[in-house]
Design a protein around this motif. Structure first.
Motif, mmCIF file in Angstrom:
data_model
loop_
_atom_site.group_PDB
_atom_site.id
_atom_site.type_symbol
_atom_site.label_atom_id
_atom_site.label_comp_id
_atom_site.label_asym_id
_atom_site.label_seq_id
_atom_site.Cartn_x
_atom_site.Cartn_y
_atom_site.Cartn_z
ATOM 1 N N ALA A 1 43.254 87.559 58.656
ATOM 2 C CA ALA A 1 42.972 89.265 59.115
ATOM 3 C C ALA A 1 42.095 89.223 60.011
ATOM 4 N N ALA A 2 42.591 90.003 61.086
ATOM 5 C CA ALA A 2 42.350 91.322 61.462
ATOM 6 C C ALA A 2 42.455 92.167 61.946
ATOM 7 N N ALA A 3 41.364 94.051 62.345
ATOM 8 C CA ALA A 3 41.895 94.829 62.523
ATOM 9 C C ALA A 3 40.758 95.484 63.649
ATOM 10 N N THR A 4 41.572 96.794 64.249
ATOM 11 C CA THR A 4 39.846 97.106 64.829
ATOM 12 C C THR A 4 39.557 98.524 64.278
ATOM 13 N N LEU A 5 37.620 98.421 63.954
ATOM 14 C CA LEU A 5 37.289 98.737 63.055
ATOM 15 C C LEU A 5 36.742 100.805 64.295
ATOM 16 N N ASP A 6 36.662 101.681 64.040
ATOM 17 C CA ASP A 6 36.557 102.747 63.935
ATOM 18 C C ASP A 6 34.279 102.984 63.312
ATOM 19 N N PHE A 7 34.217 102.376 63.755
ATOM 20 C CA PHE A 7 32.338 102.727 63.503
ATOM 21 C C PHE A 7 31.694 102.957 64.683
#
Length: 241
Positions: A85-91
């Motif tokens: 799975a993959a998702a956009t990080l908000d780092f």
């Protein structure tokens, strides 16, 4: 000198809040170093405005990797399967307006930290959680903490967030979403148990600031005079009442 609102007009239009926060952190470090700390301790102001995290990596050319091994007869390069799975990080790098107190005996050891809350620390759940995790990590390591929140333009209470993260059902002043407050914390070993002690004061615009204990040893606290350091920071930035 009463507390001013640095995040709304008229003051926000003529002075930058981040410059003032930096001056306040430096005033705290100066007061600690010149008046309060024993000789083998030192306070340092650390200031950093957050931004998107950038990782410096070299360019990766898949074609050159895939062909180099076959062309030269070397070991084949293993190709991993795609991610589950993959998702956009908000780092993002968090804003940092912090005073660290270090004990310089047998090396340099962090013993206390003062955190000045910025708007970015409060602007979303992930940032509030990140701030609380940082403070909880300090407390778990035996580092005492003071949090000062004078941010008026953002809701979100980091004092309440920290207590929630630690799963402590403590009822104190200053836990509402828009409360301004200053809070001191330390973790204390009592027999086989570790307890959290906290001192909390609500802050109000146009009223003086309190003095809180900053614990630098289990049996030694120094008085962190927020009013005196606030006055010094206002003078340094030519802010008048």
């Amino acid at each position: 000198m009463p507390l001013l609102d640095h995040f709304r007009p008229p003051l926000s239009q003529i002075r930058h809040w981040d410059s003032f926060h930096g001056a306040w952190a430096e005033a705290m470090a100066q007061q600690l170093n010149q008046l309060l700390l024993p000789d083998h301790f030192v306070a340092e102001a650390r200031v950093q405005l957050g931004g998107q995290v950038e990782i410096d990596v070299g360019a990766f050319d898949e074609r050159s990797v895939s062909t180099s091994s076959s062309a030269t007869g070397g070991t084949a390069v293993w190709a991993p399967p795609g991610p589950t799975a993959a998702a956009t990080l908000d780092f993002q790098s968090p804003d940092l307006f912090e005073v660290q107190v270090l004990e310089e005996v047998g090396g340099s050891r962090l013993v206390a930290a003062i955190e000045l809350v910025s708007p970015a620390n409060k602007d979303r759940p992930s940032h509030r959680r990140m701030f609380a995790v940082k403070c909880a990590s300090y407390l778990q390591s035996g580092v005492s903490v003071i949090i000062v929140d004078v941010v008026t333009k953002r809701a979100g209470n980091l004092h309440a967030e920290l207590l929630q993260l630690l799963e402590l059902p403590l009822a104190t002043v200053g836990q509402e979403s828009r409360d301004l407050y200053a809070a001191a914390y330390r973790a204390v070993a009592r027999g086989d148990e570790l307890s959290l002690e906290t001192w909390v004061e609500t802050l109000r615009i146009h009223e003086p600031l309190p003095t809180l204990p900053l614990w630098i040893m289990p049996n030694l606290a120094v008085p962190m005079d927020l009013e005196a350091t606030y006055q010094a920071a206002c003078a340094a930035r030519r802010i008048a009442i």
